[in-house]
Structure formats: structure tokens, C-alpha cells
Scaffold this active site. Structure first.
Site, PDB file in Angstrom:
ATOM      1  N   GLU A 150       3.514   6.560  14.209  1.00  7.53           N
ATOM      2  CA  GLU A 150       3.272   5.034  13.957  1.00  7.53           C
ATOM      3  C   GLU A 150       2.801   4.235  15.359  1.00  7.53           C
ATOM      4  OE1 GLU A 150       5.619   1.949  11.816  1.00  7.53           O
ATOM      5  OE2 GLU A 150       6.111   1.280  13.750  1.00  7.53           O
ATOM      6  N   LYS A 170       8.387   6.444  13.834  1.00 12.04           N
ATOM      7  CA  LYS A 170       8.433   4.942  13.654  1.00 12.04           C
ATOM      8  C   LYS A 170       8.837   4.416  15.001  1.00 12.04           C
ATOM      9  CE  LYS A 170       7.949   3.242   9.464  1.00 12.04           C
ATOM     10  NZ  LYS A 170       8.020   2.534   8.360  1.00 12.04           N
ATOM     11  N   ARG A 200      18.351   4.594 -24.549  1.00  8.29           N
ATOM     12  CA  ARG A 200      18.270   3.433 -23.613  1.00  8.29           C
ATOM     13  C   ARG A 200      17.861   4.529 -22.314  1.00  8.29           C
ATOM     14  NH1 ARG A 200      16.171  -0.306 -22.718  1.00  8.29           N
ATOM     15  NH2 ARG A 200      17.137  -1.070 -24.630  1.00  8.29           N
ATOM     16  N   ASP A 232      -0.172   0.456  11.858  1.00  7.28           N
ATOM     17  CA  ASP A 232       0.755  -0.491  11.305  1.00  7.28           C
ATOM     18  C   ASP A 232       0.544  -1.960  11.614  1.00  7.28           C
ATOM     19  OD1 ASP A 232       3.071  -0.740   9.539  1.00  7.28           O
ATOM     20  OD2 ASP A 232       3.960  -1.261  11.398  1.00  7.28           O
ATOM     21  N   LYS A 279      10.301   3.458  -0.272  1.00  7.15           N
ATOM     22  CA  LYS A 279      10.738   2.081  -1.004  1.00  7.15           C
ATOM     23  C   LYS A 279      11.035   2.327  -2.300  1.00  7.15           C
ATOM     24  CE  LYS A 279       9.098  -0.461   3.137  1.00  7.15           C
ATOM     25  NZ  LYS A 279       8.132  -1.441   3.443  1.00  7.15           N
TER      26      LYS A 279
END
Length: 285
Positions: free
Chosen positions: A202, A169, A102, A224, A137
């Protein structure tokens, strides 16, 4: 980026935790009906077209569970596969094969899906000078495998985590009191702590890009959520002063247009957070 030693440590931690999570106090299904000395063989069967990934990782998992298991590989990582292909055979203790099954499948199905998606993005950018990057992410606890899969698919890794690159950011900039202050404070902190980390900043508009360019030592500007025209203008403003990266709501339909604006990189969280596992199975033979 992280060192090879850090990479290996992350892999070892992932494998140990995955086996612990799945095995617990014992694989009672196997213990109940399969003799401890029983030997077996299984094949990794492809049930869906795509790019295979996780072969090398599967070997590490098998070795962790039982170093005596033998793997005969027919298809290597990064290879295009089709339904019906057999990637490898694994032989040894039947109980060990089942203990590994698995975790190997979960890992390879996810990694292959990511490699397949990454490769499709790479093909969309073919003929441009733009490279595809992943992001943070990722699935908690599985990041090292997902970023490895991006590399297998032909993409490049962004920073691995919060500790191997500086990325200022919007929230960092706002909390710090503005772009110039955020950059200055960051550079002072790196110097005081003897850290050699690249700085990405950013920008939310062309005015912010102009302000970023007033500071020295910025490695890359993250352009961005810009439209095409503003992206072209941003690239022209930046020139060769630092690298450029486009991000924000960029998909298969728009990616090529952003690349043609002249950016060095496009980063996409979709490489790791929006994939459906490739269908694979481990079948006894």
C-alpha cells in the site's frame, strides 16, 4: 488465491454450520404437523429485479440435507431476473424441503444482492481496462459464498484471507520500520518458509510509491485514497513495473474516473459489506 479443494472445504463447512445453527435438535414445527413420508414440491420465486446467484450453492444445501431431493433448474447463476421469475423447482420430502428453506433463502438472497451490485460496478467500468475486486470486508463465516457471488456478478476475487497473498498495509509498514524494511523482511520470510505468495504494498502518497519501486518483487501497488491527479501520476510512475490497484472511498459516482486514470484494478468493500438482500421466496406448489 485458494485452491479448488480449499474452496470446496469452505463451502462444506459453511453449509454444515448453517444447517446445524438453524436445525439444532430438530425442526419441531414440521415434525409436529407433517408426516415423515409426506412428499412435496416448491418453487424459488423472484420478487425483485437483479442478478440471480446461489443456484449452484442451493443445490449443495439441498443435497446435504437430503440427497433424494430433486431440483429442476430454469435459470442459472449470473442471469438477469425480474419479479415473478421462477428459478427452480425442488421436490422430495416435505420435511427436508422445510429444513433447507431458510438456509437456501438466506444464502441466495445475500449472494444475489452481491452479484447484482457487482454487475452494476462492472457495467460502470465497461470500455476501460480496469477490473473490479472484492475485499476481506465480508460477513464472518460467509466469505466463501460472498466471494463466489462477486465472481457470478462479473467481478474478480482479491485474496481470500490472510494466508493466500501478502498485503503490506500502513500498519504493517509502520510496525516494520518503513516500506523498504517491510518488503525486505517479507521476502526473507517467504524464502525461509518456502512460500510462494504475491506481494501487494500500500502507498499513501507519491513519495511512498517511489520508495516501493526501488524494491524488486512487488506484484501490485495499492494506490490508497489518492485523488484523480495523483492517481494518474502514480500510474505513470509505476508504468509496467507492476500492477496497480485503486482503493479507498471509491463509489459509483467516482469509479469511472479512477478507471480512466489507468489502474488495473479497483477494490471495493461495498460489494460485500453494503448490500440489501434481494427479495426471494420458496413457495409450495
Amino acid at each position: 488465491m485458494i485452491s479448488e479443494a480449499q474452496f470446496q472445504n469452505e463451502l462444506n463447512t459453511l453449509i454444515a454450520n448453517a444447517i446445524r445453527e438453524d436445525l439444532g435438535s430438530g425442526d419441531y414445527s414440521s415434525l409436529a404437523c407433517i408426516p415423515a413420508d409426506a412428499q412435496g414440491k416448491a418453487k424459488l420465486l423472484v420478487k425483485e429485479d437483479g442478478i440471480i446467484a446461489g443456484v449452484a450453492f442451493a443445490k449443495l444445501i439441498f443435497e446435504y440435507v437430503d440427497p433424494k431431493m430433486q431440483i429442476e433448474t430454469f435459470i442459472e447463476d449470473g442471469t438477469a431476473v425480474k419479479k415473478g421469475d421462477v428459478v427452480f423447482h425442488v421436490s422430495g420430502s416435505s420435511q427436508s424441503i422445510l429444513k433447507s428453506e431458510r438456509v437456501v433463502l438466506n444464502t441466495m438472497q445475500r449472494m444475489s444482492a452481491i452479484a447484482t451490485k457487482t454487475n452494476s460496478f462492472v457495467q460502470l467500468l465497461k470500455g476501460t481496462n480496469t477490473k473490479i475486486l472484492d475485499t476481506r470486508k465480508t460477513t464472518p463465516g460467509f466469505r466463501v459464498a460472498e466471494k463466489w457471488a462477486v465472481k457470478i456478478g462479473g467481478g474478480e476475487n482479491h485474496r481470500f484471507a490472510l494466508y493466500d497473498m501478502i498485503m503490506l498495509k500502513d500498519n504493517h509498514i509502520d510496525f516494520a520500520g518503513g516500506i523498504t524494511l517491510a518488503i525486505a523482511k517479507t521476502q526473507a520470510y517467504l524464502k525461509e518458509n518456502n512460500l510462494d505468495l504475491k506481494i501487494i504494498v500500500e502507498a499513501r502518497n507519491l513519495v511512498e510509491i517511489q520508495e516501493i519501486l526501488k524494491s524488486e518483487g512487488v506484484h501490485r501497488i495499492l494506490i490508497d485514497n489518492f485523488n484523480y491527479e495523483d492517481t494518474k501520476a502514480a500510474v505513470a510512475l509505476i508504468g509496467d513495473k507492476c500492477q496497480t490497484e485503486s482503493s479507498g472511498n471509491i463509489n459509483e459516482d467516482t469509479m469511472r474516473f479512477y478507471a480512466e486514470c489507468g489502474v488495473n484494478y479497483i477494490s471495493s468493500g461495498a460489494l460485500t459489506h453494503s448490500v440489501y438482500n434481494m427479495d426471494l421466496s420458496l413457495k409450495a406448489i
